[in-house]
Design a protein around this motif. Structure first.
Motif, short mmCIF file in Angstrom:
data_model
loop_
_atom_site.label_atom_id
_atom_site.label_comp_id
_atom_site.label_asym_id
_atom_site.label_seq_id
_atom_site.Cartn_x
_atom_site.Cartn_y
_atom_site.Cartn_z
N ASN A 21 0.76 -1.31 -0.09
CA ASN A 21 -0.06 0.11 -0.06
C ASN A 21 0.89 1.30 0.00
O ASN A 21 2.07 1.37 0.17
CB ASN A 21 -0.73 0.08 1.27
N LEU A 22 0.06 2.51 -0.20
CA LEU A 22 0.95 3.51 0.06
C LEU A 22 1.86 3.87 1.24
O LEU A 22 3.07 4.39 0.99
CB LEU A 22 -0.08 4.74 0.20
N LEU A 23 1.66 3.37 2.43
CA LEU A 23 2.33 3.56 3.69
C LEU A 23 3.81 2.66 3.02
O LEU A 23 4.67 3.19 3.60
CB LEU A 23 1.78 3.06 4.76
N GLY A 24 3.56 1.75 2.72
CA GLY A 24 4.65 0.62 2.21
C GLY A 24 5.54 1.44 1.34
O GLY A 24 7.07 1.34 1.24
N HIS A 25 5.04 2.09 0.43
CA HIS A 25 5.91 2.85 -0.75
C HIS A 25 6.45 4.01 0.05
O HIS A 25 7.92 4.12 -0.06
CB HIS A 25 5.12 3.52 -1.95
N LEU A 26 6.06 4.88 0.94
CA LEU A 26 6.64 5.91 1.76
C LEU A 26 7.49 5.40 2.51
O LEU A 26 8.55 5.72 2.86
CB LEU A 26 5.46 6.43 2.45
N TYR A 27 7.35 4.21 3.24
CA TYR A 27 8.28 3.57 4.18
C TYR A 27 9.54 3.55 3.30
O TYR A 27 10.65 3.36 3.90
CB TYR A 27 7.52 2.42 4.84
N MET A 28 9.50 2.86 2.01
CA MET A 28 10.83 2.50 1.31
C MET A 28 11.44 3.30 0.78
O MET A 28 12.59 3.32 0.51
CB MET A 28 10.26 1.36 0.10
N LEU A 29 11.09 4.78 0.86
CA LEU A 29 11.74 5.78 0.23
C LEU A 29 12.86 6.08 1.02
O LEU A 29 13.90 5.99 0.43
CB LEU A 29 10.85 7.22 0.24
N PRO A 30 13.02 5.99 2.46
CA PRO A 30 14.27 6.33 3.19
C PRO A 30 14.93 4.87 3.27
O PRO A 30 16.03 4.82 3.46
CB PRO A 30 13.76 6.89 4.60
N VAL A 31 14.04 3.90 3.49
CA VAL A 31 14.70 2.57 3.90
C VAL A 31 15.51 2.13 2.53
O VAL A 31 16.73 1.31 2.97
CB VAL A 31 13.60 1.63 4.28
N ALA A 32 15.14 1.99 1.28
CA ALA A 32 15.82 1.65 0.28
C ALA A 32 17.18 1.90 0.30
O ALA A 32 18.11 1.20 0.07
CB ALA A 32 15.15 1.72 -1.01
N PRO A 33 17.36 3.28 0.30
CA PRO A 33 18.93 3.65 0.11
C PRO A 33 19.58 3.23 1.44
O PRO A 33 20.91 2.90 1.19
CB PRO A 33 19.06 5.29 -0.09
N MET A 34 18.98 3.46 2.56
CA MET A 34 19.69 2.93 3.59
C MET A 34 20.08 1.35 3.73
O MET A 34 21.18 0.83 4.03
CB MET A 34 19.03 3.19 4.95
N HIS A 35 19.05 0.67 3.19
CA HIS A 35 19.38 -0.83 3.25
C HIS A 35 20.68 -1.04 2.33
O HIS A 35 21.51 -1.91 2.45
CB HIS A 35 18.19 -1.53 2.64
N ARG A 36 20.70 -0.22 1.25
CA ARG A 36 21.95 -0.50 0.34
C ARG A 36 23.24 -0.22 0.85
O ARG A 36 24.30 -0.52 0.58
CB ARG A 36 21.82 0.38 -0.78
N ARG A 37 23.24 0.33 2.20
CA ARG A 37 24.59 0.48 3.01
C ARG A 37 24.56 -0.44 4.16
O ARG A 37 25.54 -0.70 4.42
CB ARG A 37 24.51 2.01 3.64
N ILE A 38 23.42 -0.69 4.51
CA ILE A 38 23.22 -1.81 5.73
C ILE A 38 23.61 -3.29 5.36
O ILE A 38 24.52 -3.92 6.17
CB ILE A 38 21.80 -1.52 6.54
N ALA A 39 22.95 -3.57 4.49
CA ALA A 39 23.11 -5.07 4.17
C ALA A 39 24.72 -5.41 3.82
O ALA A 39 25.26 -6.29 4.32
CB ALA A 39 22.33 -5.25 2.93
N PRO A 40 25.41 -4.56 2.96
CA PRO A 40 26.86 -4.87 2.90
C PRO A 40 27.65 -4.68 4.18
O PRO A 40 28.57 -5.38 4.39
CB PRO A 40 27.42 -4.02 1.70
N ALA A 41 27.37 -3.80 4.95
CA ALA A 41 27.91 -3.47 6.06
C ALA A 41 28.02 -4.83 7.21
O ALA A 41 28.74 -4.89 7.94
CB ALA A 41 27.47 -2.20 6.76
N VAL A 42 26.52 -5.31 7.34
CA VAL A 42 26.34 -6.34 8.00
C VAL A 42 27.24 -7.66 7.48
O VAL A 42 28.13 -8.13 8.31
CB VAL A 42 25.10 -6.65 8.15
N LEU A 43 27.08 -7.75 6.13
CA LEU A 43 27.71 -8.93 5.36
C LEU A 43 29.54 -8.81 5.73
O LEU A 43 30.24 -9.59 5.70
CB LEU A 43 27.44 -8.94 4.17
N ALA A 44 29.90 -7.54 5.54
CA ALA A 44 31.37 -7.09 5.83
C ALA A 44 31.91 -7.75 7.10
O ALA A 44 32.96 -8.03 7.25
CB ALA A 44 31.50 -5.60 5.49
#
Length: 178
Positions: free
Chosen positions: A147-170
């Motif tokens: 839904n719309l809340l999910g789209h709004l939630y992903m606006l800041p989360v998607a770019p942060m995830h692209r930093r968090i996932a490799p940092a955890v895997l590192a």
């Protein structure tokens, strides 16, 4: 220098590949690390046990802000039982902020669902060709927005995830190096 995660494609033949169609967000990160003979989920547990502090702060901020708009408090990534072996986790068990969907030796699926989105992560373990002492660990994230809340939630989360996932895997590379 410790090995670093690289962005990659989800592993061919993985169970997460069946969940890629229609995803709003998807990414995959891979690192080669020492072959320990442990199941896939053990590598995830080892990585989140060494979660960088800044990621924990991000999760705490997400929980505070999320509660203002009715999202559940997920806790933090590192909230795991350090004495519980990866093989003991069954479907439905909580592992940090996620719930176990499937747990096999070569791939574990963990995730979380809410009315606004569904997140599934795969931790996939595969041998590295010509390197019997190494395994490729790939973490793939797939998000379906409801839904719309999910789209709004992903606006800041998607770019942060692209930093968090490799940092955890590192953390796996750092553990191997030191």
């Amino acid at each position: 220098m410790p090995p670093q995660p690289q962005e990659c494609r989800p592993p061919a033949g993985s169970r997460i590949a069946q969940r890629l169609a229609g995803a709003h967000f998807k990414d995959a990160w891979c690192i080669h690390t020492a072959q320990t003979g442990e199941p896939a989920l053990a590598y995830f547990l080892a990585a989140v046990a060494r979660t960088p502090r800044w990621i924990e702060w991000c999760m705490q901020a997400r929980n505070r802000v999320g509660q203002l708009v009715g999202l559940k408090d997920l806790g933090t990534l590192s909230q795991i039982d350090p004495l519980r072996p990866a093989s003991a986790y069954q479907a439905g068990d909580r592992v940090g902020v996620f719930t176990v969907v499937e747990n096999s030796a070569d791939e574990a699926l963990i995730g979380d669902s809410d009315k606004h989105l569904k997140v599934v992560l795969s931790i996939h373990r595969a041998p590295v060709a010509g390197r019997p002492d190494q395994v490729a660990i790939t973490i793939t994230t797939v998000v379906h927005v409801n839904n719309l809340l999910g789209h709004l939630y992903m606006l800041p989360v998607a770019p942060m995830h692209r930093r968090i996932a490799p940092a955890v895997l590192a953390a796996l590379g750092r553990a191997q190096a030191g």
